[in-house]
Design an enzyme around this catalytic site. Structure first.
Site, PDB file in Angstrom:
ATOM      1  N   LYS A  23      29.525  38.443   4.410  1.00 56.68           N
ATOM      2  CA  LYS A  23      29.340  37.078   4.903  1.00 56.68           C
ATOM      3  C   LYS A  23      29.785  36.027   3.897  1.00 56.68           C
ATOM      4  O   LYS A  23      30.576  35.159   4.207  1.00 56.68           O
ATOM      5  CB  LYS A  23      27.881  36.860   5.306  1.00 56.68           C
ATOM      6  N   THR A  29      30.512  45.385   1.043  1.00 60.67           N
ATOM      7  CA  THR A  29      30.157  46.459   0.115  1.00 60.67           C
ATOM      8  C   THR A  29      29.166  47.398   0.771  1.00 60.67           C
ATOM      9  O   THR A  29      28.396  47.000   1.643  1.00 60.67           O
ATOM     10  CB  THR A  29      29.509  45.904  -1.179  1.00 60.67           C
ATOM     11  N   GLU A  81      26.932  48.696  -5.833  1.00 58.65           N
ATOM     12  CA  GLU A  81      27.592  48.238  -4.622  1.00 58.65           C
ATOM     13  C   GLU A  81      29.055  48.643  -4.653  1.00 58.65           C
ATOM     14  O   GLU A  81      29.787  48.281  -5.568  1.00 58.65           O
ATOM     15  CB  GLU A  81      27.468  46.718  -4.505  1.00 58.65           C
ATOM     16  N   PHE A 111      29.328  33.595 -12.987  1.00 57.58           N
ATOM     17  CA  PHE A 111      30.445  32.737 -12.595  1.00 57.58           C
ATOM     18  C   PHE A 111      29.908  31.355 -12.244  1.00 57.58           C
ATOM     19  O   PHE A 111      28.779  31.216 -11.802  1.00 57.58           O
ATOM     20  CB  PHE A 111      31.179  33.343 -11.389  1.00 57.58           C
TER      21      PHE A 111
END
Length: 157
Positions: A23, A29, A81, A111
């Site tokens: 999404k 994953t 994952e 990030f």
């Protein structure tokens, strides 16, 4: 540290994750259950790895796998994952996922934005594709590990 655990063979049932991969990121994953995650060596460094993956008795595909806490999402539980570099027509929750981790790309990092995270993942995928074309990685694609014995659905790492 990462390399001494490789290649690493692992198999387990695919469970529902956080629902973010497809999404938010557009990068679906497959998540292993907590029991499978806990069976990974505790000293395997967190980070991004690559290797081969197979769902059930399907074809073996290239994959990228993230092991760790996903700093961007501030997870409190470690997760494993796997992003299989292949387009599947439907979800495969409840199926057995077999993976062989053959190499290490980079450590986990945080990030500043979702876009930065997505572009890093895209780079990881490109790096994985390049590495997995090398003969030493390619040979593991044919490993017998990927041929599930009939009726066998055990979690085993």
């Amino acid at each position: 540290g990462a390399m001494r655990h490789l290649p690493y063979f692992c198999r387990g049932e695919v469970v529902k994750g956080f629902g973010r991969g497809s999404k938010e990121l557009g990068i679906p994953t497959a998540n292993f259950s907590e029991q499978v995650v806990e069976s990974f060596p505790s000293d395997i460094p967190t980070g991004i790895y690559y290797g081969w993956a197979c769902v059930g008795n399907g074809d073996v595909h290239k994959m990228v796998v993230s092991i760790g806490w996903n700093p961007f999402y501030k997870n409190i539980k470690k997760s494993v994952e796997t992003h299989i570099i292949h387009t599947f027509k439907e979800d495969f929750y409840g199926e057995i996922l077999s993976i062989v981790i053959t190499g290490y790309i980079r450590p986990e990092k945080n990030f500043d934005s979702l876009d930065a995270l997505i572009s890093a993942i895209q780079e990881d995928i490109e790096e994985a594709k390049r590495q997995l074309d090398l003969p030493e990685h390619l040979k593991l694609k044919e490993d017998n590990f990927f041929h599930l014995p009939e009726g066998k659905t055990v979690n085993s790492c």
